[in-house]
Design a protein around this motif. Structure first.
Motif, PDB file in Angstrom:
ATOM      1  N   GLY A 133      -3.012   1.095   2.041  1.00 41.03           N
ATOM      2  CA  GLY A 133      -3.275   0.316   0.837  1.00 41.03           C
ATOM      3  C   GLY A 133      -4.626  -0.342   0.781  1.00 41.03           C
ATOM      4  N   ALA A 134      -5.575   0.111   1.588  1.00 44.01           N
ATOM      5  CA  ALA A 134      -6.915  -0.468   1.567  1.00 44.01           C
ATOM      6  C   ALA A 134      -7.658  -0.046   0.302  1.00 44.01           C
ATOM      7  CB  ALA A 134      -7.704  -0.019   2.796  1.00 44.01           C
ATOM      8  N   THR A 135      -8.643  -0.819  -0.094  1.00 49.71           N
ATOM      9  CA  THR A 135      -9.495  -0.414  -1.203  1.00 49.71           C
ATOM     10  C   THR A 135     -10.406   0.717  -0.726  1.00 49.71           C
ATOM     11  OG1 THR A 135     -11.286  -1.932  -0.634  1.00 49.71           O
ATOM     12  CG2 THR A 135      -9.525  -2.784  -2.064  1.00 49.71           C
ATOM     13  N   LEU A 136     -11.037   1.371  -1.687  1.00 48.42           N
ATOM     14  CA  LEU A 136     -11.927   2.468  -1.338  1.00 48.42           C
ATOM     15  C   LEU A 136     -13.070   1.981  -0.439  1.00 48.42           C
ATOM     16  CD1 LEU A 136     -12.348   5.478  -1.856  1.00 48.42           C
ATOM     17  CD2 LEU A 136     -13.751   4.887  -3.838  1.00 48.42           C
ATOM     18  N   ALA A 137     -13.616   0.814  -0.744  1.00 47.71           N
ATOM     19  CA  ALA A 137     -14.699   0.270   0.070  1.00 47.71           C
ATOM     20  C   ALA A 137     -14.212  -0.078   1.472  1.00 47.71           C
ATOM     21  CB  ALA A 137     -15.296  -0.959  -0.608  1.00 47.71           C
TER      22      ALA A 137
ATOM     23  N   THR B 236      -3.093   9.436  -5.653  1.00 51.18           N
ATOM     24  CA  THR B 236      -2.304   8.928  -6.764  1.00 51.18           C
ATOM     25  C   THR B 236      -3.124   7.899  -7.545  1.00 51.18           C
ATOM     26  OG1 THR B 236      -1.313   7.190  -5.403  1.00 51.18           O
ATOM     27  CG2 THR B 236      -0.137   9.295  -5.534  1.00 51.18           C
ATOM     28  N   ALA B 237      -2.674   7.594  -8.738  1.00 49.41           N
ATOM     29  CA  ALA B 237      -3.399   6.660  -9.596  1.00 49.41           C
ATOM     30  C   ALA B 237      -3.494   5.291  -8.937  1.00 49.41           C
ATOM     31  CB  ALA B 237      -2.691   6.538 -10.946  1.00 49.41           C
ATOM     32  N   PRO B 238      -4.573   4.576  -9.164  1.00 51.00           N
ATOM     33  CA  PRO B 238      -4.746   3.247  -8.543  1.00 51.00           C
ATOM     34  C   PRO B 238      -3.711   2.255  -9.024  1.00 51.00           C
ATOM     35  CG  PRO B 238      -6.411   3.603 -10.212  1.00 51.00           C
ATOM     36  CD  PRO B 238      -5.697   4.910 -10.052  1.00 51.00           C
TER      37      PRO B 238
ATOM     38  N   ARG C 140     -15.336  13.574  11.932  1.00 52.61           N
ATOM     39  CA  ARG C 140     -15.416  12.186  12.384  1.00 52.61           C
ATOM     40  C   ARG C 140     -15.412  11.227  11.188  1.00 52.61           C
ATOM     41  NH1 ARG C 140     -19.338   8.407  13.263  1.00 52.61           N
ATOM     42  NH2 ARG C 140     -20.952   9.832  12.482  1.00 52.61           N
ATOM     43  N   GLY C 141     -14.542  10.256  11.246  1.00 52.59           N
ATOM     44  CA  GLY C 141     -14.431   9.269  10.182  1.00 52.59           C
ATOM     45  C   GLY C 141     -13.326   9.563   9.190  1.00 52.59           C
ATOM     46  N   ASP C 142     -12.888  10.819   9.096  1.00 55.34           N
ATOM     47  CA  ASP C 142     -11.849  11.175   8.118  1.00 55.34           C
ATOM     48  C   ASP C 142     -10.533  10.482   8.429  1.00 55.34           C
ATOM     49  OD1 ASP C 142     -13.623  12.778   6.789  1.00 55.34           O
ATOM     50  OD2 ASP C 142     -12.782  14.682   7.483  1.00 55.34           O
ATOM     51  N   LEU C 143     -10.161  10.436   9.712  1.00 56.40           N
ATOM     52  CA  LEU C 143      -8.860   9.865  10.086  1.00 56.40           C
ATOM     53  C   LEU C 143      -8.737   8.390   9.708  1.00 56.40           C
ATOM     54  CD1 LEU C 143      -6.098  10.041  11.418  1.00 56.40           C
ATOM     55  CD2 LEU C 143      -7.209   9.615  13.621  1.00 56.40           C
ATOM     56  N   PRO C 144      -9.663   7.520  10.109  1.00 59.42           N
ATOM     57  CA  PRO C 144      -9.517   6.117   9.693  1.00 59.42           C
ATOM     58  C   PRO C 144      -9.596   5.941   8.189  1.00 59.42           C
ATOM     59  CG  PRO C 144     -11.632   6.468  10.794  1.00 59.42           C
ATOM     60  CD  PRO C 144     -10.805   7.691  11.037  1.00 59.42           C
ATOM     61  N   PHE C 145     -10.351   6.790   7.506  1.00 58.35           N
ATOM     62  CA  PHE C 145     -10.442   6.698   6.048  1.00 58.35           C
ATOM     63  C   PHE C 145      -9.089   7.001   5.409  1.00 58.35           C
ATOM     64  CE2 PHE C 145     -11.293   8.484   1.824  1.00 58.35           C
ATOM     65  CZ  PHE C 145     -12.082   7.476   1.275  1.00 58.35           C
ATOM     66  N   VAL C 146      -8.465   8.101   5.818  1.00 59.16           N
ATOM     67  CA  VAL C 146      -7.166   8.494   5.247  1.00 59.16           C
ATOM     68  C   VAL C 146      -6.095   7.465   5.587  1.00 59.16           C
ATOM     69  CG1 VAL C 146      -5.297  10.196   5.396  1.00 59.16           C
ATOM     70  CG2 VAL C 146      -7.663  10.957   5.152  1.00 59.16           C
ATOM     71  N   GLU C 147      -6.060   7.025   6.847  1.00 66.33           N
ATOM     72  CA  GLU C 147      -5.033   6.064   7.244  1.00 66.33           C
ATOM     73  C   GLU C 147      -5.217   4.724   6.545  1.00 66.33           C
ATOM     74  OE1 GLU C 147      -2.345   6.703   8.804  1.00 66.33           O
ATOM     75  OE2 GLU C 147      -2.914   8.775   9.174  1.00 66.33           O
ATOM     76  N   SER C 148      -6.456   4.344   6.267  1.00 64.92           N
ATOM     77  CA  SER C 148      -6.694   3.097   5.532  1.00 64.92           C
ATOM     78  C   SER C 148      -6.185   3.214   4.101  1.00 64.92           C
ATOM     79  CB  SER C 148      -8.191   2.758   5.536  1.00 64.92           C
ATOM     80  OG  SER C 148      -8.627   2.438   6.839  1.00 64.92           O
ATOM     81  N   LEU C 149      -6.426   4.353   3.470  1.00 61.87           N
ATOM     82  CA  LEU C 149      -5.886   4.564   2.123  1.00 61.87           C
ATOM     83  C   LEU C 149      -4.360   4.501   2.146  1.00 61.87           C
ATOM     84  CD1 LEU C 149      -8.033   7.494   0.622  1.00 61.87           C
ATOM     85  CD2 LEU C 149      -8.238   5.046   0.159  1.00 61.87           C
ATOM     86  N   ARG C 150      -3.766   5.113   3.172  1.00 60.53           N
ATOM     87  CA  ARG C 150      -2.305   5.123   3.270  1.00 60.53           C
ATOM     88  C   ARG C 150      -1.750   3.706   3.405  1.00 60.53           C
ATOM     89  NH1 ARG C 150       0.822   9.489   5.043  1.00 60.53           N
ATOM     90  NH2 ARG C 150      -0.922  10.409   6.193  1.00 60.53           N
TER      91      ARG C 150
ATOM     92  N   PHE D 193      -6.431   3.502  -4.070  1.00 62.89           N
ATOM     93  CA  PHE D 193      -5.782   4.770  -4.361  1.00 62.89           C
ATOM     94  C   PHE D 193      -4.646   4.991  -3.365  1.00 62.89           C
ATOM     95  CE2 PHE D 193     -10.147   5.392  -5.890  1.00 62.89           C
ATOM     96  CZ  PHE D 193      -9.905   5.820  -7.187  1.00 62.89           C
ATOM     97  N   GLY D 194      -3.616   5.682  -3.816  1.00 58.79           N
ATOM     98  CA  GLY D 194      -2.518   6.046  -2.931  1.00 58.79           C
ATOM     99  C   GLY D 194      -2.578   7.519  -2.580  1.00 58.79           C
ATOM    100  N   LEU D 195      -1.653   7.947  -1.716  1.00 63.07           N
ATOM    101  CA  LEU D 195      -1.541   9.347  -1.316  1.00 63.07           C
ATOM    102  C   LEU D 195      -0.156   9.865  -1.677  1.00 63.07           C
ATOM    103  CD1 LEU D 195      -3.158   9.124   2.246  1.00 63.07           C
ATOM    104  CD2 LEU D 195      -4.240   9.995   0.167  1.00 63.07           C
ATOM    105  N   VAL D 196      -0.079  11.104  -2.149  1.00 59.96           N
ATOM    106  CA  VAL D 196       1.210  11.693  -2.512  1.00 59.96           C
ATOM    107  C   VAL D 196       2.049  11.906  -1.248  1.00 59.96           C
ATOM    108  CG1 VAL D 196       0.294  12.790  -4.586  1.00 59.96           C
ATOM    109  CG2 VAL D 196       0.259  14.030  -2.415  1.00 59.96           C
TER     110      VAL D 196
END
Length: 245
Positions: A211-215, A241-243, A199-209, A146-149
């Motif tokens: 281009g990491a997969t959800l897992a 954003t859409a995958p 805790r954990g939100d920051l690495p999760f969001v930055e990983s999405l940004r 998933f991407g981020l707007v």
């Protein structure tokens, strides 16, 4: 210095003499008219800073904020005709101001207010729709990217910056407690909204940004991290954003 440069320099410095080449419609020295115009420019730029940094204005008080704004606008005059960008250097200016040495957190409050304004003016994105999400097979979600707007912003602070801002704008809000606060800024419709990250939100969001997969994003946040709450918030705020195909 060119005539334009002399005019600009004198316009922002009340101690400077009026350019001798500046005249009124009758060819006489502009004199008082220039002084009035110079004052109007300073007042207008100060009001723009008050509008753009309401929490900082509340925290410093009107008199102190206006004095600081006067020094700032002369050191950092607008570099762009887009007034939404005016004040981007204010956080660093506050960091270095000796009169604010006992309020070192206020620079981060200004950074938060800058980030909110940047989010407001960011380009629109095409958010993930419920239909898009429903079309992804459950077994494929972990491998989905998933991407981020563009309006998503993240601010990291060693201070309780979000709590300080809320208290400044609403005296009934809880008193800020010592400690660092990281802030996620989302724009669900028009106005950006700041959210305290756990805790954990920051690495999760930055990983999405990145281009990491959800897992992969969930794994980066730690073995015991559950992304359900944050994913729900991102969906509700139209931030995903859409995958990719």
């Amino acid at each position: 210095m060119t005539t334009q440069g002399l005019f600009r320099s004198a316009l922002l410095d009340p101690s400077s003499d009026m350019p001798v080449t500046l005249t009124d419609g009758a060819g006489r020295p502009a004199g008082r008219r220039f002084s009035v115009y110079r004052n109007n420019v300073a007042v207008g730029l100060t009001e723009a800073l008050i509008d753009g940094f309401p929490a900082c204005h509340a925290l410093l008080g009107d008199e102190m904020f206006r004095a600081m704004a006067g020094a700032f606008l002369r050191a950092h005059p607008p570099a762009s005709p887009v007034m939404a960008r005016f004040g981007e250097a204010l956080p660093e200016f506050m960091d270095a101001a000796p009169q604010l040495s006992k309020m070192r957190w206020i620079g981060d409050v200004a950074r938060l207010e800058c980030a909110l304004r940047q989010s407001y003016h960011a380009a629109d994105g095409t958010p993930l729709s419920p239909e898009d999400l429903a079309a992804i097979p459950p077994e494929a979600l972990g491998d989905t990217r998933f991407g981020l707007v563009p309006s998503v912003r993240v601010l990291l602070s060693d201070w309780p910056v979000l709590s300080i801002r809320r208290r400044a704008l609403d005296p009934a809000a809880p008193q800020a407690q010592p400690g660092a606060e990281d802030v996620l800024i989302l724009r669900p419709v028009y106005d950006p909204e700041p959210h305290l990250m756990t805790r954990g939100d920051l690495p999760f969001v930055e990983s999405l940004r990145r281009g990491a997969t959800l897992a992969e994003a969930a794994a980066s946040a730690g073995d015991d991290y559950d992304p359900t709450r944050l994913l729900t918030l991102l969906m509700q705020s139209h931030a995903l954003t859409a995958p990719e195909s």
